[in-house]
Design an enzyme around this catalytic site. Sequence first.
Site, PDB file in Angstrom:
ATOM      1  N   ARG A   1     -10.102   3.510   8.844  1.00 11.06           N
ATOM      2  CA  ARG A   1      -9.982   2.465   9.333  1.00 11.06           C
ATOM      3  C   ARG A   1     -10.855   1.979  10.032  1.00 11.06           C
ATOM      4  NH1 ARG A   1      -3.544   2.114  11.496  1.00 11.06           N
ATOM      5  NH2 ARG A   1      -2.805   2.256  10.315  1.00 11.06           N
TER       6      ARG A   1
ATOM      7  N   ARG B   1       9.250 -11.998   6.348  1.00  7.33           N
ATOM      8  CA  ARG B   1       9.962 -10.979   6.894  1.00  7.33           C
ATOM      9  C   ARG B   1      11.226 -11.509   8.021  1.00  7.33           C
ATOM     10  NH1 ARG B   1       5.220  -6.478   7.759  1.00  7.33           N
ATOM     11  NH2 ARG B   1       5.373  -7.317   9.834  1.00  7.33           N
TER      12      ARG B   1
ATOM     13  N   LYS C   1       0.492  -1.233  -0.016  1.00  6.01           N
ATOM     14  CA  LYS C   1      -0.025   0.174  -0.017  1.00  6.01           C
ATOM     15  C   LYS C   1       0.740   1.170   0.211  1.00  6.01           C
ATOM     16  CE  LYS C   1      -2.474   0.629   3.909  1.00  6.01           C
ATOM     17  NZ  LYS C   1      -2.184   1.985   4.513  1.00  6.01           N
TER      18      LYS C   1
ATOM     19  N   ARG D   1       9.818 -10.319  14.470  1.00  6.09           N
ATOM     20  CA  ARG D   1       9.236  -9.514  15.022  1.00  6.09           C
ATOM     21  C   ARG D   1       8.260 -10.474  16.331  1.00  6.09           C
ATOM     22  NH1 ARG D   1       9.664  -4.234  13.215  1.00  6.09           N
ATOM     23  NH2 ARG D   1      10.448  -4.394  10.880  1.00  6.09           N
TER      24      ARG D   1
ATOM     25  N   ARG E   1      -5.094 -10.243  13.533  1.00  4.90           N
ATOM     26  CA  ARG E   1      -4.637  -9.022  12.780  1.00  4.90           C
ATOM     27  C   ARG E   1      -5.403  -9.085  11.212  1.00  4.90           C
ATOM     28  NH1 ARG E   1       0.973  -9.339  13.920  1.00  4.90           N
ATOM     29  NH2 ARG E   1       1.525  -8.793  11.786  1.00  4.90           N
TER      30      ARG E   1
END
Length: 212
Positions: A90, A124, A15, A157, A168
């Site tokens: 949001r 990641r 995005k 992370r 999420r």
Amino acid sequence: MVRKFVIMGIQGSGKGTQAKLLADAFDLVHMSVGDIFRWNVQNHTKLGAHVRRVVASGHLVEDDVVERVIQARLADHDWNYGYVIDGFPRNAGQAEFFLESYDIDGVINLELPDSEVEQRVLARRLCSGCGLDYNLIAHRPKVQDVCDVCGSSLTVRSDDNPAALAVRLAEYHDKTRPVIEIFQRKEVVAHIDATRSRDEIQTEIRERFGLV
Ligand SMILES: [Zn+2]
């Protein structure tokens, strides 16, 4: 001609990258709520202190705070040719607030299947030394688990695990589905397949809104 867009998409959808490409090409201002918050945290403003407190407690910044930030940013009127808003609205309340006061030309909704988000996010890695980001799909280190730049070990992370990501994803879908519905009643929403390459996605965004 003034062009006003909102861009939406889950993490990993590219995005921010797409918003920047669009903004650069058409002289639009990229208004990223995340960037505004980060700037305030780094510069120790009153807003920054508030954001830091809320985020540290595991919550999302309140609607009225986010709305005031967007209102103030738009009131700067430094966007002669238009803007791309990234990270807002949001939820349904923020979307209703926005449409009461502003009009837009289109909503860009980058769509990525959950399985693809999982694959990208779980790949990641973060350097424990210099903080450089890696991705085992798109940006692998030359030596496994070692930073190319500083030689420190790469870590994951703490919130990039399947359980936290599932939460999420569910939250994202719950909150953004009504936002899309609200915008669809009034505006043009372009659903864009974000599984493709960066350039293909950008080309389709431009085609859908007749941007040349
Ligand atoms: Zn490093």
